[in-house]
Write a protein that holds these residues in place. Structure first.
Motif, mmCIF file in Angstrom:
data_model
loop_
_atom_site.group_PDB
_atom_site.id
_atom_site.type_symbol
_atom_site.label_atom_id
_atom_site.label_comp_id
_atom_site.label_asym_id
_atom_site.label_seq_id
_atom_site.Cartn_x
_atom_site.Cartn_y
_atom_site.Cartn_z
ATOM 1 N N ALA A 118 22.810 24.694 40.537
ATOM 2 C CA ALA A 118 23.020 23.726 39.460
ATOM 3 C C ALA A 118 23.367 24.430 38.157
ATOM 4 O O ALA A 118 24.226 23.960 37.401
ATOM 5 C CB ALA A 118 21.768 22.860 39.277
ATOM 6 N N PHE A 119 22.736 25.564 37.870
ATOM 7 C CA PHE A 119 23.024 26.305 36.637
ATOM 8 C C PHE A 119 24.512 26.652 36.560
ATOM 9 O O PHE A 119 25.133 26.518 35.506
ATOM 10 C CB PHE A 119 22.176 27.578 36.587
ATOM 11 C CG PHE A 119 22.137 28.219 35.233
ATOM 12 C CD1 PHE A 119 21.046 28.059 34.406
ATOM 13 C CD2 PHE A 119 23.197 29.001 34.779
ATOM 14 C CE1 PHE A 119 21.008 28.649 33.145
ATOM 15 C CE2 PHE A 119 23.169 29.594 33.536
ATOM 16 C CZ PHE A 119 22.075 29.413 32.713
ATOM 17 N N GLY A 120 25.063 27.119 37.678
ATOM 18 C CA GLY A 120 26.509 27.285 37.743
ATOM 19 C C GLY A 120 27.063 28.561 37.148
ATOM 20 O O GLY A 120 28.239 28.601 36.793
ATOM 21 N N ALA A 121 26.252 29.629 37.034
ATOM 22 C CA ALA A 121 26.795 30.921 36.602
ATOM 23 C C ALA A 121 27.707 31.476 37.695
ATOM 24 O O ALA A 121 27.619 31.065 38.852
ATOM 25 C CB ALA A 121 25.654 31.894 36.303
ATOM 26 N N PRO A 122 28.596 32.408 37.363
ATOM 27 C CA PRO A 122 29.549 32.916 38.363
ATOM 28 C C PRO A 122 28.899 33.589 39.564
ATOM 29 O O PRO A 122 29.447 33.568 40.663
ATOM 30 C CB PRO A 122 30.388 33.928 37.575
ATOM 31 C CG PRO A 122 30.236 33.539 36.154
ATOM 32 C CD PRO A 122 28.885 32.939 36.015
ATOM 33 N N VAL A 123 27.723 34.219 39.355
ATOM 34 C CA VAL A 123 27.082 34.993 40.422
ATOM 35 C C VAL A 123 25.597 34.645 40.474
ATOM 36 O O VAL A 123 24.947 34.501 39.430
ATOM 37 C CB VAL A 123 27.246 36.509 40.195
ATOM 38 C CG1 VAL A 123 26.582 37.303 41.325
ATOM 39 C CG2 VAL A 123 28.719 36.887 40.084
ATOM 40 N N ILE A 124 25.072 34.496 41.693
ATOM 41 C CA ILE A 124 23.636 34.346 41.924
ATOM 42 C C ILE A 124 23.161 35.585 42.671
ATOM 43 O O ILE A 124 23.732 35.957 43.692
ATOM 44 C CB ILE A 124 23.320 33.093 42.762
ATOM 45 C CG1 ILE A 124 23.766 31.822 42.035
ATOM 46 C CG2 ILE A 124 21.824 33.025 43.083
ATOM 47 C CD1 ILE A 124 23.661 30.568 42.893
ATOM 48 N N ILE A 125 22.103 36.205 42.155
ATOM 49 C CA ILE A 125 21.587 37.426 42.758
ATOM 50 C C ILE A 125 20.119 37.233 43.111
ATOM 51 O O ILE A 125 19.322 36.828 42.253
ATOM 52 C CB ILE A 125 21.752 38.616 41.791
ATOM 53 C CG1 ILE A 125 23.243 38.888 41.549
ATOM 54 C CG2 ILE A 125 21.063 39.860 42.338
ATOM 55 C CD1 ILE A 125 23.512 39.842 40.426
#
Length: 358
Positions: free
Chosen positions: A174-181
């Motif tokens: 939902a946050f929608g940043a380019p990368v999830i780590i």
């Protein structure tokens, strides 16, 4: 806590009462300065007219990581307590000591994000950690903590979460940043403490220490608002139906300068790279003896050094390994354009809970 005439619950914090549908700035004493004056943790409480979750958004736990401060200022202007369900606690400069000195650390040279849970009668870092735990983390059901890279380094906006939590994956999407780590938790960190207290947390990494950049701020503000919408606190689109799918990773590699000298970068944060791709060249003061730096893996550059003058061994690129790299291209390509508009090989290493050059 008490009841208002409409039946909504008042919110008490640090001896202050915040009625439903209102906001208050609260100063919670932490310690005494050299001058003898009180040093305070500054919070803004936005208490909704309707019941709902209690969420904190924090910035500058490392005092020179000020992107969170700008994000929180914008959030404060956007949040209307009359239209909010629940309570948002905004902490724009948790490490106020380091913030005032433009320093990552506290005056006692301790790292606040290695000092949790702290102690009421401990070191300065311990007192501040204890105060934040007692008055903020202990009151909340979700936290969003905002960091940036070190000085002379830039981080692609990204969300870091603890591994193995479908709920955190959902919030990160939902946050929608380019990368999830998915990254391990560090002992003494805010995230490790919060997890032990069963308070899920998102950690945003974005931008560079002691600098604001529009891309990082915009992604931070939009991302927090989408998370608040997703958990029902504000009426807005949570973005899950149309925001591009972020790339996901759980390990990375640092690429270091093979010699001292002056670098000329060919790649930057946000670029997709394949093993063997040229990242930069490093030569001497006259450009003599140039040496190439190449990517050791397929992945996405999530951080890079911005200072061209380097020593041998300096970490110049941080590359996240990404599965199904071909599916990440479209989303990352648009982010790379936004970045442009606004501004020796080793084994893969785990990503830690906030950016540190290993």
């Amino acid at each position: 806590m008490g009841e208002s005439v409409e039946g909504a619950v008042e919110f008490e914090i640090g001896g202050e009462i915040v009625p439903p549908g209102e906001r208050r700035i609260v100063a919670i004493p932490v310690s005494q300065q050299v001058s003898g004056l009180s040093a305070n943790l500054a919070l803004q409480v936005v208490h909704g007219a309707q019941p709902g979750p209690v969420v904190f958004v924090s910035g500058a736990i490392h005092g020179d990581e000020i992107i969170g401060t700008a994000v929180i200022q914008r959030l404060s202007a956007r949040l209307d307590p009359q239209r909010l369900a629940g309570t948002v606690i905004l902490a724009p400069a948790v490490n106020i000591f380091g913030f005032l000195q433009h320093s990552r650390y506290l005056p006692d040279r301790r790292d606040l994000n290695r000092s949790f849970p702290g102690s009421r009668k401990g070191s300065l870092a311990g007192q501040l950690a204890w105060t934040f735990l007692e008055h903020v983390i202990g009151r909340c059901s979700l936290g969003i903590d905002i960091h940036s890279a070190a000085i002379h380094r830039y981080n692609l906006p990204q969300i870091r979460i603890a591994a193995g939590s479908p709920y955190l994956v959902e919030l990160a999407m939902a946050f929608g940043a380019p990368v999830i780590i998915e990254s391990p938790l560090r002992d003494g960190s805010m995230r490790a403490l919060a997890q032990g207290r069963e308070v899920p947390m998102l950690l945003m990494e974005a931008g560079e220490a002691l600098r604001f950049d529009r891309l990082s701020i915009d992604i931070g503000v939009s991302g927090v608002c989408r998370v608040l919408a997703h958990i029902g606190m504000i009426e807005a689109d949570d973005g899950l139906s149309h925001v591009g799918i972020p790339a996901r990773a759980n390990k990375s590699s640092w690429v270091r300068a093979p010699r001292g000298g002056v670098t000329h970068r060919e790649r930057k944060s946000g670029d997709i790279v394949h093993k063997g791709d040229l990242l930069a060249t490093v030569g001497g003061l006259f450009g003599e003896g140039p040496m190439e730096m190449v990517s050791p893996i397929d992945g996405i550059i999530i951080g890079h050094a911005t200072l061209p003058v380097v020593n041998q061994g300096d970490a110049l690129f941080h590359i996240a390994e990404v599965a199904q790299l071909e599916h990440a291209g479209e989303r990352i390509g648009s982010i790379t354009e936004a970045i442009l508009a606004s501004e020796p090989e080793g084994p893969a290493q785990p990503l830690m809970d906030e950016d540190e050059v290993i």
